[in-house]
Design an enzyme around this catalytic site. Sequence first.
Site, PDB file in Angstrom:
ATOM      1  N   GLU A 137       0.835  -1.213   0.000  1.00 23.54           N
ATOM      2  CA  GLU A 137       0.000   0.000   0.000  1.00 23.54           C
ATOM      3  C   GLU A 137       0.866   1.257   0.000  1.00 23.54           C
ATOM      4  OE1 GLU A 137      -4.220  -1.485   1.876  1.00 23.54           O
ATOM      5  OE2 GLU A 137      -2.806  -0.511   3.246  1.00 23.54           O
ATOM      6  N   GLU A 246      -6.255  -7.007  -1.653  1.00 22.48           N
ATOM      7  CA  GLU A 246      -6.850  -6.962  -0.315  1.00 22.48           C
ATOM      8  C   GLU A 246      -8.316  -6.600  -0.430  1.00 22.48           C
ATOM      9  OE1 GLU A 246      -4.967  -4.787   2.821  1.00 22.48           O
ATOM     10  OE2 GLU A 246      -2.944  -5.223   2.092  1.00 22.48           O
TER      11      GLU A 246
END
Length: 347
Positions: A137, A246
């Site tokens: 991320e 995710e």
Amino acid sequence: MPNQFLKGMDLSFVDEIEAGGGSYYENGERKDILSIAQESGVNSVRLRIWNEPAGGFCDLERTLAMAKRIKASGMHFLLDFHYSDRWADPANQWKPKAWEGLDFDGLLRAVSEYTVVVLSALRDQGTSPDMVQVGNEITPGMLWNDGRVDGEHDTDEQWGRFAALVQVGVAAVRETIPESEVMIHIDRGGDWPSTRKFFERFENLGVEYDVIGQSFYPWWHGTLEDLRRNLKATSERFRKPIVVVETAYPWTLNKAEGRAFIVEREDQLHAGYPATVEGQAAYLRDFIAIIRDTPDGMGAGFHWWEPAWIPSQEEWSVGHPNNWSNLTLFDYEGNKLDSMDACKSER
């Protein structure tokens, strides 16, 4: 592109759960979680790796052990480098303690050498990852503050430093396991403008990679239609396969023993998907169908984040309680939920 549509699970907590006495069950029978997942349609496992975590899990030693199990099962293996001793995410991209005193050239060498050491160890025991994330991320950069690009750090100079850090990680993957695909992972699953900005900057800076990774949680990132639009635009603009690496959705809002949840209110739910096992299954089926519908087959798969993080113990190495146990694909006692079987769907 990946040679199969990835239907994956991030099982990074499993090692710790099992060490703490937790177990998993299907139809009342205790079974190995990898067998349960595989029989339910799962074909890929993702593991995070931290440099020197305080709790002793998700380090190289434990990753090597888990990688043996994944490869023995015949499943695809995605390795997720956080380049940190703890969580790396949009709010936390802190460099490992051992690297804090390094100048920028030293940091570049550390990223390269560490990546090579980890991947060499995995390769030498016959468990090379099929795909490698260089960072987790990393929308706001990584290895703060050297590679930070959010807020006041959003400058050309900082983007150049950030890109250089990613590039040495990518080069280390190519050098050590050239057959492995490289993923760049951000957290903007429902946000096309931010996705476009990030990957256009990387394009202009010459960052080379194979796969785009996204995070998509409805309570943070929008609706499934936002996801659909972003996947379509991303695939058409950048022509890279995309893995939504995710996601999660609740199967209940009823708390176990007064535990706190990240998702605990009705207003956090996606319209049309109640917080029930059936609602969770419907979310997963529709989520998969949207990824499969990405133009030109560019929707390469997904991973459910920590579907097995059951509340089997009070203390966790990550330093906070389990606030995820209603976003799993197992109930509080470790029994598989029927919603996992949505992974068998071809739509």
